[in-house]
Write a protein that holds these residues in place. Structure first.
Motif, PDB file in Angstrom:
ATOM      1  N   UNK A  13       0.934  -1.200  -0.051  1.00 20.14           N
ATOM      2  CA  UNK A  13      -0.059  -0.019  -0.033  1.00 20.14           C
ATOM      3  C   UNK A  13       0.859   1.250  -0.261  1.00 20.14           C
ATOM      4  N   UNK A  14       0.157   2.427  -0.234  1.00 15.87           N
ATOM      5  CA  UNK A  14       0.930   3.462  -0.437  1.00 15.87           C
ATOM      6  C   UNK A  14       1.486   3.892   1.142  1.00 15.87           C
ATOM      7  N   UNK A  15       0.566   3.777   1.920  1.00 12.51           N
ATOM      8  CA  UNK A  15       1.085   3.988   3.457  1.00 12.51           C
ATOM      9  C   UNK A  15       2.440   3.337   3.662  1.00 12.51           C
ATOM     10  N   UNK A  16       2.431   1.718   3.406  1.00 10.71           N
ATOM     11  CA  UNK A  16       3.554   1.004   3.795  1.00 10.71           C
ATOM     12  C   UNK A  16       4.711   1.449   3.173  1.00 10.71           C
ATOM     13  N   UNK A  17       4.717   1.838   1.740  1.00 11.87           N
ATOM     14  CA  UNK A  17       5.460   2.456   1.062  1.00 11.87           C
ATOM     15  C   UNK A  17       6.264   3.645   1.408  1.00 11.87           C
TER      16      UNK A  17
END
Length: 75
Positions: A13-17
């Protein structure tokens, strides 16, 4: 079905990245700050050593030894 499950497991996900990139950037920032501090310390030490007489005395005491018999070209 197996390919679909594998694909879902590999999706980031964008948050994880964002979290991963912030962590990596923070680690590199620490390394860069450490290198800058070390550079200034070495620069100060080099300046102090250049101002001492020990460095100048070492240059004056150097003797040219290339004319000794070990380097004789007549052999």
């Amino acid at each position: 079905m197996l390919n679909n499950m594998l694909f879902k497991a590999l999706v980031v996900t964008t948050e994880q990245l964002t979290i991963i990139l912030i962590a990596v950037a923070s680690i590199f920032l620490v390394f860069i700050i450490h290198a800058i501090i070390k550079m200034y310390k070495l620069k100060a030490e080099n300046k102090k050593l250049m101002e001492t007489n020990a460095f100048r005395d070492a240059d004056d005491s150097y003797k040219d030894f290339t004319s000794s018999h070990l380097y004789d070209v007549d052999n």
